[in-house]
Design a protein around this motif. Structure first.
Motif, PDB file in Angstrom:
ATOM      1  N   LEU A   4       5.615  -8.230  16.529  1.00  0.00           N
ATOM      2  CA  LEU A   4       6.603  -7.457  16.204  1.00  0.00           C
ATOM      3  C   LEU A   4       7.467  -7.949  14.927  1.00  0.00           C
ATOM      4  N   ARG A   5       7.563  -9.225  14.991  1.00  0.00           N
ATOM      5  CA  ARG A   5       8.285  -9.735  13.882  1.00  0.00           C
ATOM      6  C   ARG A   5       7.442  -9.730  12.741  1.00  0.00           C
ATOM      7  N   ALA A   6       6.343 -10.220  12.731  1.00  0.00           N
ATOM      8  CA  ALA A   6       5.406 -10.373  11.473  1.00  0.00           C
ATOM      9  C   ALA A   6       5.095  -8.976  11.162  1.00  0.00           C
ATOM     10  N   ASP A   7       4.820  -7.918  11.970  1.00  0.00           N
ATOM     11  CA  ASP A   7       4.586  -6.700  11.431  1.00  0.00           C
ATOM     12  C   ASP A   7       5.661  -5.973  10.739  1.00  0.00           C
ATOM     13  N   SER A   8       6.964  -6.149  11.411  1.00  0.00           N
ATOM     14  CA  SER A   8       7.829  -5.592  10.645  1.00  0.00           C
ATOM     15  C   SER A   8       8.060  -6.101   9.308  1.00  0.00           C
ATOM     16  N   ALA A   9       7.958  -7.609   9.192  1.00  0.00           N
ATOM     17  CA  ALA A   9       8.209  -8.127   7.822  1.00  0.00           C
ATOM     18  C   ALA A   9       7.339  -7.423   6.796  1.00  0.00           C
ATOM     19  N   LYS A  10       6.070  -7.142   7.095  1.00  0.00           N
ATOM     20  CA  LYS A  10       4.874  -6.591   6.372  1.00  0.00           C
ATOM     21  C   LYS A  10       5.495  -5.222   5.922  1.00  0.00           C
ATOM     22  N   ALA A  11       6.016  -4.485   6.872  1.00  0.00           N
ATOM     23  CA  ALA A  11       6.663  -3.039   6.382  1.00  0.00           C
ATOM     24  C   ALA A  11       7.687  -3.221   5.494  1.00  0.00           C
ATOM     25  N   ILE A  12       8.724  -4.072   5.971  1.00  0.00           N
ATOM     26  CA  ILE A  12      10.065  -4.230   4.982  1.00  0.00           C
ATOM     27  C   ILE A  12       9.793  -4.908   3.662  1.00  0.00           C
ATOM     28  N   THR A  13       8.935  -5.733   3.321  1.00  0.00           N
ATOM     29  CA  THR A  13       8.434  -6.043   2.079  1.00  0.00           C
ATOM     30  C   THR A  13       7.705  -4.997   1.501  1.00  0.00           C
ATOM     31  N   GLU A  14       6.906  -4.600   1.956  1.00  0.00           N
ATOM     32  CA  GLU A  14       6.122  -3.016   1.271  1.00  0.00           C
ATOM     33  C   GLU A  14       7.343  -2.258   0.782  1.00  0.00           C
ATOM     34  N   ALA A  15       8.068  -1.818   1.791  1.00  0.00           N
ATOM     35  CA  ALA A  15       9.420  -0.927   1.484  1.00  0.00           C
ATOM     36  C   ALA A  15      10.233  -1.292   0.407  1.00  0.00           C
ATOM     37  N   ILE A  16      10.454  -2.474   0.200  1.00  0.00           N
ATOM     38  CA  ILE A  16      11.398  -3.211  -0.792  1.00  0.00           C
ATOM     39  C   ILE A  16      10.387  -2.968  -2.343  1.00  0.00           C
ATOM     40  N   GLU A  17       9.162  -3.330  -2.077  1.00  0.00           N
ATOM     41  CA  GLU A  17       8.370  -3.232  -3.314  1.00  0.00           C
ATOM     42  C   GLU A  17       8.210  -1.612  -3.536  1.00  0.00           C
ATOM     43  N   ARG A  18       8.146  -0.790  -2.774  1.00  0.00           N
ATOM     44  CA  ARG A  18       7.868   0.523  -3.280  1.00  0.00           C
ATOM     45  C   ARG A  18       9.339   1.187  -3.846  1.00  0.00           C
ATOM     46  N   SER A  19      10.397   0.479  -3.274  1.00  0.00           N
ATOM     47  CA  SER A  19      11.783   1.322  -3.765  1.00  0.00           C
ATOM     48  C   SER A  19      11.917   0.844  -5.222  1.00  0.00           C
ATOM     49  N   GLU A  20      11.557  -0.703  -5.386  1.00  0.00           N
ATOM     50  CA  GLU A  20      11.746  -0.995  -6.804  1.00  0.00           C
ATOM     51  C   GLU A  20      13.438  -1.228  -6.791  1.00  0.00           C
ATOM     52  N   GLN A  21      14.044  -1.541  -5.570  1.00  0.00           N
ATOM     53  CA  GLN A  21      15.484  -1.891  -5.388  1.00  0.00           C
ATOM     54  C   GLN A  21      15.911  -3.031  -5.405  1.00  0.00           C
ATOM     55  N   PRO A  22      16.597  -3.685  -6.268  1.00  0.00           N
ATOM     56  CA  PRO A  22      16.875  -5.033  -6.010  1.00  0.00           C
ATOM     57  C   PRO A  22      17.899  -5.298  -4.802  1.00  0.00           C
ATOM     58  N   VAL A  23      17.317  -6.260  -4.060  1.00  0.00           N
ATOM     59  CA  VAL A  23      17.936  -6.481  -2.674  1.00  0.00           C
ATOM     60  C   VAL A  23      17.868  -7.923  -2.101  1.00  0.00           C
ATOM     61  N   LYS A  24      18.773  -8.402  -1.453  1.00  0.00           N
ATOM     62  CA  LYS A  24      18.762  -9.635  -0.947  1.00  0.00           C
ATOM     63  C   LYS A  24      18.350  -9.317   0.542  1.00  0.00           C
ATOM     64  N   VAL A  25      17.706 -10.379   0.993  1.00  0.00           N
ATOM     65  CA  VAL A  25      17.255 -10.429   2.561  1.00  0.00           C
ATOM     66  C   VAL A  25      17.586 -11.433   3.451  1.00  0.00           C
ATOM     67  N   VAL A  26      18.307 -11.155   4.333  1.00  0.00           N
ATOM     68  CA  VAL A  26      18.599 -12.268   5.469  1.00  0.00           C
ATOM     69  C   VAL A  26      17.715 -12.129   6.676  1.00  0.00           C
ATOM     70  N   VAL A  27      16.852 -12.882   7.106  1.00  0.00           N
ATOM     71  CA  VAL A  27      16.125 -12.951   8.015  1.00  0.00           C
ATOM     72  C   VAL A  27      16.612 -14.015   9.516  1.00  0.00           C
ATOM     73  N   VAL A  28      16.877 -13.270  10.417  1.00  0.00           N
ATOM     74  CA  VAL A  28      17.571 -14.298  11.591  1.00  0.00           C
ATOM     75  C   VAL A  28      16.298 -14.537  12.469  1.00  0.00           C
ATOM     76  N   SER A  29      15.820 -15.755  12.243  1.00  0.00           N
ATOM     77  CA  SER A  29      14.530 -16.430  12.693  1.00  0.00           C
ATOM     78  C   SER A  29      14.913 -17.112  14.077  1.00  0.00           C
ATOM     79  N   SER A  30      14.433 -18.603  14.264  1.00  0.00           N
ATOM     80  CA  SER A  30      14.876 -19.370  15.560  1.00  0.00           C
ATOM     81  C   SER A  30      14.530 -20.964  15.127  1.00  0.00           C
ATOM     82  N   MET A  31      15.242 -21.539  15.432  1.00  0.00           N
ATOM     83  CA  MET A  31      15.085 -22.855  15.457  1.00  0.00           C
ATOM     84  C   MET A  31      13.715 -23.017  16.149  1.00  0.00           C
ATOM     85  N   GLY A  32      12.789 -23.905  15.716  1.00  0.00           N
ATOM     86  CA  GLY A  32      11.651 -24.407  16.229  1.00  0.00           C
ATOM     87  C   GLY A  32      10.644 -23.603  15.313  1.00  0.00           C
TER      88      GLY A  32
END
Length: 223
Positions: free
Chosen positions: A90-118
């Motif tokens: 789920l996390r990997a697949d959504s990361a792919k969709a989100i980065t594709e969306a940023i690329e398509r929008s051509e909108q300057p945006v910063k991203v925070v990813v809540v990941s996990s220790m380990g």
């Protein structure tokens, strides 16, 4: 200019804490929740948001539309499967969709990813083999986090200052109010647990006050 924040995974526990934390910031960002089903967002949480964007985080076009509609300057990714240690992409697949969306929008945006220790090569280090056991139990979850991080790191390879990866230790609920600390993920882990509310408050501060941690992957726990 105040931040415009699009929170993906807004109906989850971390997502809801992030909404409240952003709302407490003194410079008043606009807050946009991104959820598959707006009815799943509790009314008190929805009332804090400036908009609730309907969409599937696995569909790049849905994310792109929300980005444009919200005029987002920041995306916070808080996607997960609560209390599950099963294999997931789920996390990997959504990361792919989100980065594709940023690329398509051509909108300057910063991203925070809540990941996990380990994740990302860090180690959970406690005495009596607790860290190794924890890492084994969470191995499928951490694998998904690894692939999620890799996707965002690759996408922002030439714009590293636009990405912040946050790796909390085990998340607790209802114990907010403590200080948090950042630590070296190769050394002994200072504390095994940290409250979602405290992590959310720290992230909101980084987003709304031009925090110095963008461009890094940080490990965070209770001080």
């Amino acid at each position: 200019m105040a931040a415009s924040i699009l929170i993906i995974g807004a109906n989850g526990r971390m997502g809801q804490h992030l909404i409240y934390a952003a709302a407490r910031e003194t410079n008043k960002p606009t807050i946009h929740a991104f959820v598959r089903n707006p009815a799943s967002l509790p009314p008190p949480v929805a009332s804090v948001c400036d908009s609730v964007q309907r969409g599937n985080a696995l569909e790049a076009e849905d994310v792109r539309a929300a980005l444009v509609e919200s005029s987002a300057t920041h995306i916070i990714v808080a996607i997960g499967v609560p209390n599950s240690t099963a294999r997931s992409t789920l996390r990997a697949d959504s990361a792919k969709a989100i980065t594709e969306a940023i690329e398509r929008s051509e909108q300057p945006v910063k991203v925070v990813v809540v990941s996990s220790m380990g994740a990302g090569g860090t180690k959970i280090k406690f005495g009596f083999g607790i860290g190794s056991l924890t890492h084994f139990i969470l191995r499928h979850v951490l694998d998904d986090h690894d692939h999620q991080e890799e996707r965002f790191l690759s996408f922002f390879e030439n714009d590293k200052d636009k990405l912040l990866i946050v790796r909390p230790t085990e998340l607790t609920e209802g114990r907010a109010g403590a200080k948090v600390t950042l630590f070296d993920g190769d050394k002994r882990t200072p504390s095994m647990k940290v409250d979602r509310g405290d992590v959310a408050t720290w992230i909101a501060g980084q987003v709304c006050r031009d925090g110095e941690c963008f461009g890094r992957a940080v490990n965070i726990t209770r001080a």
